[in-house]
Design a protein around this motif. Structure first.
Motif, PDB file in Angstrom:
ATOM      1  N   VAL A 285       4.676   1.469 -10.324  1.00  0.00           N
ATOM      2  CA  VAL A 285       5.957   2.050  -9.917  1.00  0.00           C
ATOM      3  C   VAL A 285       5.815   3.572  -9.891  1.00  0.00           C
ATOM      4  O   VAL A 285       5.344   4.175 -10.854  1.00  0.00           O
ATOM      5  N   ASN A 286       6.215   4.205  -8.788  1.00  0.00           N
ATOM      6  CA  ASN A 286       6.024   5.643  -8.620  1.00  0.00           C
ATOM      7  C   ASN A 286       7.311   6.448  -8.515  1.00  0.00           C
ATOM      8  O   ASN A 286       7.258   7.678  -8.366  1.00  0.00           O
ATOM      9  N   LYS A 287       8.458   5.773  -8.580  1.00  0.00           N
ATOM     10  CA  LYS A 287       9.751   6.473  -8.584  1.00  0.00           C
ATOM     11  C   LYS A 287      10.733   5.606  -9.340  1.00  0.00           C
ATOM     12  O   LYS A 287      10.810   4.395  -9.110  1.00  0.00           O
ATOM     13  N   ILE A 288      11.467   6.214 -10.263  1.00  0.00           N
ATOM     14  CA  ILE A 288      12.462   5.467 -11.043  1.00  0.00           C
ATOM     15  C   ILE A 288      13.778   6.227 -10.995  1.00  0.00           C
ATOM     16  O   ILE A 288      13.831   7.426 -11.283  1.00  0.00           O
ATOM     17  N   ASN A 289      14.839   5.527 -10.623  1.00  0.00           N
ATOM     18  CA  ASN A 289      16.160   6.129 -10.530  1.00  0.00           C
ATOM     19  C   ASN A 289      16.877   6.091 -11.876  1.00  0.00           C
ATOM     20  O   ASN A 289      16.928   5.047 -12.525  1.00  0.00           O
ATOM     21  N   ILE A 290      17.446   7.233 -12.252  1.00  0.00           N
ATOM     22  CA  ILE A 290      18.222   7.328 -13.489  1.00  0.00           C
ATOM     23  C   ILE A 290      19.574   7.965 -13.161  1.00  0.00           C
ATOM     24  O   ILE A 290      19.633   9.090 -12.667  1.00  0.00           O
ATOM     25  N   SER A 291      20.633   7.240 -13.438  1.00  0.00           N
ATOM     26  CA  SER A 291      21.977   7.750 -13.198  1.00  0.00           C
ATOM     27  C   SER A 291      22.849   7.603 -14.440  1.00  0.00           C
ATOM     28  O   SER A 291      23.299   8.587 -15.024  1.00  0.00           O
ATOM     29  N   SER A 292      23.065   6.360 -14.861  1.00  0.00           N
ATOM     30  CA  SER A 292      23.997   6.105 -15.966  1.00  0.00           C
ATOM     31  C   SER A 292      23.591   6.809 -17.251  1.00  0.00           C
ATOM     32  O   SER A 292      24.440   7.367 -17.961  1.00  0.00           O
ATOM     33  N   ASP A 293      22.312   6.813 -17.583  1.00  0.00           N
ATOM     34  CA  ASP A 293      21.865   7.384 -18.850  1.00  0.00           C
ATOM     35  C   ASP A 293      22.231   8.854 -18.992  1.00  0.00           C
ATOM     36  O   ASP A 293      22.665   9.293 -20.067  1.00  0.00           O
ATOM     37  N   ILE A 294      22.068   9.643 -17.928  1.00  0.00           N
ATOM     38  CA  ILE A 294      22.378  11.065 -18.050  1.00  0.00           C
ATOM     39  C   ILE A 294      23.886  11.317 -17.998  1.00  0.00           C
ATOM     40  O   ILE A 294      24.395  12.248 -18.625  1.00  0.00           O
ATOM     41  N   LYS A 295      24.604  10.470 -17.276  1.00  0.00           N
ATOM     42  CA  LYS A 295      26.050  10.675 -17.141  1.00  0.00           C
ATOM     43  C   LYS A 295      26.810  10.248 -18.396  1.00  0.00           C
ATOM     44  O   LYS A 295      27.821  10.862 -18.760  1.00  0.00           O
ATOM     45  N   ILE A 296      26.319   9.214 -19.058  1.00  0.00           N
ATOM     46  CA  ILE A 296      26.999   8.733 -20.263  1.00  0.00           C
ATOM     47  C   ILE A 296      26.907   9.754 -21.386  1.00  0.00           C
ATOM     48  O   ILE A 296      27.897  10.033 -22.071  1.00  0.00           O
ATOM     49  N   VAL A 297      25.730  10.350 -21.605  1.00  0.00           N
ATOM     50  CA  VAL A 297      25.617  11.328 -22.688  1.00  0.00           C
ATOM     51  C   VAL A 297      26.420  12.582 -22.367  1.00  0.00           C
ATOM     52  O   VAL A 297      26.999  13.199 -23.266  1.00  0.00           O
ATOM     53  N   PHE A 298      26.474  12.944 -21.079  1.00  0.00           N
ATOM     54  CA  PHE A 298      27.291  14.081 -20.666  1.00  0.00           C
ATOM     55  C   PHE A 298      28.760  13.814 -20.976  1.00  0.00           C
ATOM     56  O   PHE A 298      29.455  14.645 -21.582  1.00  0.00           O
ATOM     57  N   ALA A 299      29.238  12.636 -20.582  1.00  0.00           N
ATOM     58  CA  ALA A 299      30.650  12.291 -20.781  1.00  0.00           C
ATOM     59  C   ALA A 299      30.997  12.148 -22.258  1.00  0.00           C
ATOM     60  O   ALA A 299      32.076  12.592 -22.701  1.00  0.00           O
ATOM     61  N   ASN A 300      30.100  11.550 -23.032  1.00  0.00           N
ATOM     62  CA  ASN A 300      30.360  11.386 -24.462  1.00  0.00           C
ATOM     63  C   ASN A 300      30.464  12.728 -25.177  1.00  0.00           C
ATOM     64  O   ASN A 300      31.330  12.931 -26.038  1.00  0.00           O
ATOM     65  N   GLU A 301      29.591  13.652 -24.818  1.00  0.00           N
ATOM     66  CA  GLU A 301      29.633  14.974 -25.426  1.00  0.00           C
ATOM     67  C   GLU A 301      30.888  15.726 -24.993  1.00  0.00           C
ATOM     68  O   GLU A 301      31.516  16.433 -25.806  1.00  0.00           O
ATOM     69  N   LEU A 302      31.300  15.565 -23.745  1.00  0.00           N
ATOM     70  CA  LEU A 302      32.514  16.220 -23.279  1.00  0.00           C
ATOM     71  C   LEU A 302      33.733  15.708 -24.042  1.00  0.00           C
ATOM     72  O   LEU A 302      34.639  16.479 -24.380  1.00  0.00           O
ATOM     73  N   ARG A 303      33.760  14.403 -24.330  1.00  0.00           N
ATOM     74  CA  ARG A 303      34.858  13.851 -25.138  1.00  0.00           C
ATOM     75  C   ARG A 303      34.893  14.501 -26.518  1.00  0.00           C
ATOM     76  O   ARG A 303      35.971  14.811 -27.047  1.00  0.00           O
ATOM     77  N   GLU A 304      33.714  14.703 -27.088  1.00  0.00           N
ATOM     78  CA  GLU A 304      33.650  15.346 -28.406  1.00  0.00           C
ATOM     79  C   GLU A 304      34.212  16.764 -28.337  1.00  0.00           C
ATOM     80  O   GLU A 304      34.971  17.189 -29.218  1.00  0.00           O
ATOM     81  N   VAL A 305      33.846  17.491 -27.305  1.00  0.00           N
ATOM     82  CA  VAL A 305      34.313  18.866 -27.145  1.00  0.00           C
ATOM     83  C   VAL A 305      35.835  18.898 -26.962  1.00  0.00           C
ATOM     84  O   VAL A 305      36.545  19.692 -27.590  1.00  0.00           O
ATOM     85  N   LEU A 306      36.345  18.016 -26.120  1.00  0.00           N
ATOM     86  CA  LEU A 306      37.783  18.009 -25.825  1.00  0.00           C
ATOM     87  C   LEU A 306      38.612  17.537 -27.016  1.00  0.00           C
ATOM     88  O   LEU A 306      39.779  17.938 -27.169  1.00  0.00           O
ATOM     89  N   ASN A 307      38.027  16.684 -27.840  1.00  0.00           N
ATOM     90  CA  ASN A 307      38.754  16.142 -28.992  1.00  0.00           C
ATOM     91  C   ASN A 307      38.543  16.942 -30.269  1.00  0.00           C
ATOM     92  O   ASN A 307      38.995  16.536 -31.345  1.00  0.00           O
ATOM     93  N   ALA A 308      37.878  18.096 -30.163  1.00  0.00           N
ATOM     94  CA  ALA A 308      37.572  18.887 -31.354  1.00  0.00           C
ATOM     95  C   ALA A 308      38.766  19.673 -31.874  1.00  0.00           C
ATOM     96  O   ALA A 308      38.703  20.269 -32.944  1.00  0.00           O
TER      97      ALA A 308
ATOM     98  N   ASP B 221       0.797  -1.232   0.000  1.00  0.00           N
ATOM     99  CA  ASP B 221       0.000   0.000   0.000  1.00  0.00           C
ATOM    100  C   ASP B 221       0.828   1.280   0.000  1.00  0.00           C
ATOM    101  O   ASP B 221       0.315   2.358   0.309  1.00  0.00           O
ATOM    102  N   ILE B 222       2.119   1.195  -0.355  1.00  0.00           N
ATOM    103  CA  ILE B 222       2.947   2.398  -0.429  1.00  0.00           C
ATOM    104  C   ILE B 222       3.591   2.484  -1.812  1.00  0.00           C
ATOM    105  O   ILE B 222       3.605   1.502  -2.564  1.00  0.00           O
ATOM    106  N   PRO B 223       4.122   3.661  -2.185  1.00  0.00           N
ATOM    107  CA  PRO B 223       4.763   3.805  -3.494  1.00  0.00           C
ATOM    108  C   PRO B 223       5.932   2.831  -3.677  1.00  0.00           C
ATOM    109  O   PRO B 223       6.719   2.608  -2.757  1.00  0.00           O
ATOM    110  N   LEU B 224       6.040   2.271  -4.866  1.00  0.00           N
ATOM    111  CA  LEU B 224       7.112   1.347  -5.203  1.00  0.00           C
ATOM    112  C   LEU B 224       8.167   2.058  -6.039  1.00  0.00           C
ATOM    113  O   LEU B 224       7.858   2.953  -6.836  1.00  0.00           O
ATOM    114  N   VAL B 225       9.417   1.638  -5.857  1.00  0.00           N
ATOM    115  CA  VAL B 225      10.562   2.293  -6.482  1.00  0.00           C
ATOM    116  C   VAL B 225      11.322   1.299  -7.351  1.00  0.00           C
ATOM    117  O   VAL B 225      11.501   0.138  -6.966  1.00  0.00           O
TER     118      VAL B 225
END
Length: 288
Positions: free
Chosen positions: A226-249, A202-206
């Motif tokens: 399900v009332n809460k979903i954790n997202i970590s890797s997905d946002i960090k991977i696109v951030f890191a991939n784009e940073l590599r592009e910027v640094l390697n430009a 009877d409580i929110p599931l995660v």
């Protein structure tokens, strides 16, 4: 507006959507997901793991609280995978409005005991508590950790655990893993287990380990309770991939943060908006 975990998730349960819990491991990630949530009019939980907090230092929490107090969307500051009573108490002392005590690797009795102890202390400070029953997998090098073999949540004991501990939300193990799955692994959620847990509790599931699971499975899990979903890797991977592009430009003079990070934040924001829509949390601020 700064709210507790119970406040933000009770509305999600009532309205049938999942609040995104984004692991904000830097100021850039924090600002990117906050912009996404404000644009989409979505409530949000800003999740910070103890390892992230150790790196960022306690002052980062003050930054997150400042943003929460200067926006009209509901924001909960959440300790992700607190490993001990001491870690949880420290988080409460510096302003977290929700904490997770993760004693899922212990026996059922020990998990109950420490979770109950945390609940008693946290509720006295008007802080919500999430616990975990069963174990989340681990695909590799993630700060959240996990185990190589998933132990599914037993639906038959879930409500007993809730009754004994008084937790406000429950993280369930239905086949997810922290991190991004290898290419040769086809993740499958045990939605049959989720259905049974939802019917008996009877409580929110995660849902932890929500990165890289098929969208249709995640969407279905939301409709099933399900009332809460954790997202970590997905946002960090696109951030890191784009940073590599910027640094390697090839621009060796590119060193200012306001030159290096804006496009990385933009990519993070795109993923955050996608998750918000997937979780059906967009345009839900009106219910708070």
């Amino acid at each position: 507006m700064l709210v507790t975990g119970k406040e933000i998730l009770s509305v999600a349960k009532e309205q049938g959507f999942a609040v995104p819990a984004f692991n904000a491991g830097s100021g850039q990630l924090l600002n990117a997901v906050m912009e996404a949530c404000e644009e989409a009019q979505s409530p949000v939980m800003i999740a910070i793991h103890p390892d992230e907090l150790s790196f960022l230092t306690d002052s980062f929490v003050a930054q997150a609280i400042y943003l929460a107090n200067h926006t009209k969307i509901p924001v909960c500051i959440h300790l992700d995978h607190g490993a001990s009573f001491e870690q949880v108490m420290h988080a409460i002392s510096i302003g977290f409005t929700s904490v997770m005590i993760d004693a899922s690797h212990l026996s059922f009795e020990d998990n109950v005991a420490i979770s109950k102890k945390v609940v008693e202390a946290a509720h006295a400070a008007n802080v919500s508590v999430e616990a975990e029953l069963g174990t989340i997998g681990d695909t590799g090098n993630t700060v959240e950790g996990g185990v190589s073999e998933i132990v599914y949540t037993d639906p038959k004991v879930a409500q007993d655990f809730i009754d004994q501990t008084g937790v406000d939300s429950l993280a369930v193990a239905i086949g997810t893993a922290h991190g991004i799955y290898p290419k040769d692994v086809d993740p499958k959620l045990r939605l049959d287990i989720l259905e049974e847990i939802e019917a008996l509790t009877d409580i929110p599931l995660v849902l932890h380990g929500g990165s890289s699971n098929p969208d249709e499975e995640i969407s279905k899990a939301v409709t099933m309770g399900v009332n809460k979903i954790n997202i970590s890797s997905d946002i960090k991977i696109v951030f890191a991939n784009e940073l590599r592009e910027v640094l390697n430009a090839g621009n060796l003079e590119a060193r200012e943060p306001n030159v290096l990070f804006p496009s990385c934040m933009s990519e993070t924001k795109k993923v955050a908006l996608n998750k918000i829509n997937l979780f059906k949390s967009n345009d839900k601020v009106k219910f708070y």
